[in-house]
Design an enzyme around this catalytic site. Structure first.
Site, mmCIF file in Angstrom:
data_model
loop_
_atom_site.group_PDB
_atom_site.id
_atom_site.type_symbol
_atom_site.label_atom_id
_atom_site.label_comp_id
_atom_site.label_asym_id
_atom_site.label_seq_id
_atom_site.Cartn_x
_atom_site.Cartn_y
_atom_site.Cartn_z
ATOM 1 N N ASP A 13 11.628 3.787 26.467
ATOM 2 C CA ASP A 13 12.630 3.088 25.920
ATOM 3 C C ASP A 13 13.452 3.219 25.094
ATOM 4 O O ASP A 13 12.675 4.174 24.227
ATOM 5 C CB ASP A 13 11.835 1.462 25.626
ATOM 6 N N ASP A 15 16.363 1.675 22.696
ATOM 7 C CA ASP A 15 16.466 0.536 21.820
ATOM 8 C C ASP A 15 15.104 0.420 20.965
ATOM 9 O O ASP A 15 14.570 -0.483 22.017
ATOM 10 C CB ASP A 15 17.443 -0.716 22.155
ATOM 11 N N GLU A 308 2.747 -2.759 -1.596
ATOM 12 C CA GLU A 308 1.424 -2.798 -2.875
ATOM 13 C C GLU A 308 0.757 -1.065 -3.446
ATOM 14 O O GLU A 308 -0.211 -0.974 -2.658
ATOM 15 C CB GLU A 308 0.433 -3.737 -1.832
HETATM 16 N N1 RBF Z 1 -4.896 -5.280 3.504
HETATM 17 C C1 RBF Z 1 -4.944 -5.916 4.508
HETATM 18 O O1 RBF Z 1 -5.368 -6.803 4.859
HETATM 19 N N2 RBF Z 1 -5.641 -5.085 5.598
HETATM 20 C C2 RBF Z 1 -5.919 -3.504 4.830
HETATM 21 O O2 RBF Z 1 -6.045 -2.447 5.963
HETATM 22 C C3 RBF Z 1 -4.879 -3.226 3.808
HETATM 23 N N3 RBF Z 1 -5.254 -1.849 3.105
HETATM 24 C C4 RBF Z 1 -4.735 -1.188 1.927
HETATM 25 C C5 RBF Z 1 -4.886 -0.799 1.638
HETATM 26 C C6 RBF Z 1 -4.548 0.602 0.372
HETATM 27 C C7 RBF Z 1 -4.710 1.638 0.052
HETATM 28 C C8 RBF Z 1 -4.390 -0.768 -0.379
HETATM 29 C C9 RBF Z 1 -3.746 -0.551 -1.774
HETATM 30 C C10 RBF Z 1 -3.654 -2.209 0.171
HETATM 31 C C11 RBF Z 1 -4.467 -2.445 1.310
HETATM 32 N N4 RBF Z 1 -4.652 -4.388 1.908
HETATM 33 C C12 RBF Z 1 -4.883 -3.939 3.053
HETATM 34 C C13 RBF Z 1 -3.596 -4.861 0.892
HETATM 35 C C14 RBF Z 1 -4.643 -5.798 -0.276
HETATM 36 O O3 RBF Z 1 -4.832 -6.999 1.169
HETATM 37 C C15 RBF Z 1 -3.865 -6.261 -1.372
HETATM 38 O O4 RBF Z 1 -3.382 -5.080 -1.792
HETATM 39 C C16 RBF Z 1 -4.324 -7.679 -1.753
HETATM 40 O O5 RBF Z 1 -4.563 -8.380 -0.823
HETATM 41 C C17 RBF Z 1 -3.350 -7.500 -2.872
HETATM 42 O O6 RBF Z 1 -2.292 -8.617 -2.642
HETATM 43 MG MG MG Z 2 -0.790 -6.776 -7.009
#
Ligand code: RBF
Ligand code: MG
Ligand code: ADP
Length: 376
Positions: A13, A15, A308
């Site tokens: 597809d 778009d 983040e």
């Molecule tokens: N949050 C998730 O809910 N699932 C993830 O797979 C996930 N992977 C992350 C991987 C890395 C390298 C980092 C730094 C953060 C990840 N987080 C993930 C976010 C994490 O939940 C978040 O940094 C905290 O909630 C702080 O706000």
């Molecule tokens: Mg933070």
């Protein structure tokens, strides 16, 4: 022999799957609804993705009570869309997919609900796309558009393939319905976030084209992964470090120096959620390795997409408000939900190890000296 070994070609597809058309659609609707004194609020997005222009226009005319017919509305919008086609960007992973299939001799068709003329115009801005497809079909070349299977049957016929030998890649619900009605295999890359429950009819739901595993379908696998990382076209962002939810350090023991999503909304919307890595520059402190998540943190069910970055260095103090520059050079994995906080933390530490090692490879380490990271 498994059925997936019988896949011989791919029907794509356009778009929302290969092209990031959504932003342009929103802009055009904003302008044209403005002329009727109405304000586009984005709520129809779900009703228009994957539709034919007439169907999409009908939905908008009805919902906003416009004093014109859908046909009139389509003819008002058409010139506005045509002006925007040169601005539509390829979605991340689209060029990679097209090049890979082409160089491996896998026949490709493009099957879109938009008219053939629009398809040709849109793809003319993307080098090498036109010649990569053996077949290009528009919604105006079949009796009924998706969700009817007509367009996929016609694509298979022109490719001289059995429908059962075709893998369809789609982003929308009408497209998935059409592909399954044609008895093809269907992988969906939903263009609307957090809606994966809607696509249960598909054979697989993936988060972005980066996550496509062609070997699952018996097609030649991508060969560009390097030590569990996927090199991407570098992505340059920056801004002052803002306050997040205060969870990073406290709940996970993993501080993340969040960037505002307001400073780069377009870029952010265009980039798939997931775990990425690269280099981070802080004006007074130096340049550091970095691993980051971008998305909705499914474990915490965030309502907003956040950026983040975890800088892989021990700092003795916080640096809120300082200018942080990032060069994002590679992709690791999609975001997941996890059964426990411990498993989320363990996975993020694994991401850190993957990023730390990868960033020593010349392929990625060369970006450490990029001028974007040095703030004077
Ligand atoms: N949050 C998730 O809910 N699932 C993830 O797979 C996930 N992977 C992350 C991987 C890395 C390298 C980092 C730094 C953060 C990840 N987080 C993930 C976010 C994490 O939940 C978040 O940094 C905290 O909630 C702080 O706000
Ligand atoms: Mg933070
Ligand atoms: P928030 O939810 O406000 O982002 P966090 O608990 O994630 O709070 O902490 C992030 C803050 O911690 C950053 O803004 C930064 O000032 C500081 N910090 C200290 N060390 C690091 C690091 N290695 N990586 C990222 N931020 C760090």
């Amino acid at each position: 022999m498994s059925v997936t070994k019988l896949i011989k070609c791919v029907i794509l597809d356009l778009d929302g799957t290969l092209l990031n058309t959504d932003g342009i659609v929103c802009n055009v609707l904003k302008i044209s609804l403005g002329k009727y004194g109405k304000e586009w609020d984005g709520r129809e997005t779900l009703k228009i993705v994957g539709k034919t222009p007439f169907e999409a226009a009908s939905a908008v005319v009805e919902d906003y009570g416009l004093p014109c017919s859908p046909v009139e509305f389509v003819s008002e919008l058409s010139p506005l869309f045509s002006q925007q086609w040169c601005n539509i960007k390829a979605l991340p992973g689209a060029n990679r997919l097209i090049k890979h299939l082409k160089s491996n001799g896998v026949p490709m068709a493009l099957a879109s609900n938009s008219p053939k003329e629009s398809i040709d115009a849109k793809i003319s801005f993307h080098d090498g796309w036109k010649d990569s497809f053996s077949v290009i079909i528009g919604g105006d070349e079949v009796r009924t558009g998706k969700p009817s299977p007509d367009i996929f049957f016609e694509a298979a016929r022109r490719l001289r393939m059995e429908p059962s030998s075709c893998l369809v890649i789609e982003d929308s619900l009408p497209g998935v319905t059409a592909g399954k009605a044609a008895e093809m295999k269907v992988v969906v890359v939903p263009s609307l976030p957090k809606q994966s429950h809607l696509y249960t009819a598909a054979d697989e739901v993936i988060n972005s084209l980066f996550d496509l595993q062609l070997e699952k379908w018996g097609l030649p696998p991508f060969a560009d992964w390097v030590e569990r990382t996927l090199p991407i076209d570098p992505w340059y962002i920056g801004g002052p470090v803002i306050k997040g939810f205060g969870r990073g350090s406290k709940v996970l023991g993993i501080p993340t120096a969040n960037l505002s999503t307001k400073d780069c909304p377009d870029l952010l919307a265009q980039y798939p959620s997931g775990v990425y890595f690269g280099w981070a520059g802080l004006s007074t402190r130096g340049i550091f390795k970095m691993v980051m998540s971008i998305g909705w943190n499914p474990y915490f069910s965030n309502k907003e997409k956040t950026i983040e970055p975890w800088l892989l260095h021990e700092f003795t103090e916080d640096f809120y408000g300082e200018e942080l520059r990032l060069v994002i050079v590679g992709y690791i994995r999609p975001e997941f939900n996890f059964p426990s906080l411990e498993s989320l933390i363990a996975k993020i530490h694994e991401d850190r190890r993957v990023a730390e090692r990868a960033l020593d490879l010349p392929l990625y380490s060369s970006y450490k000296n990029n001028s974007h990271l040095r703030i004077s």
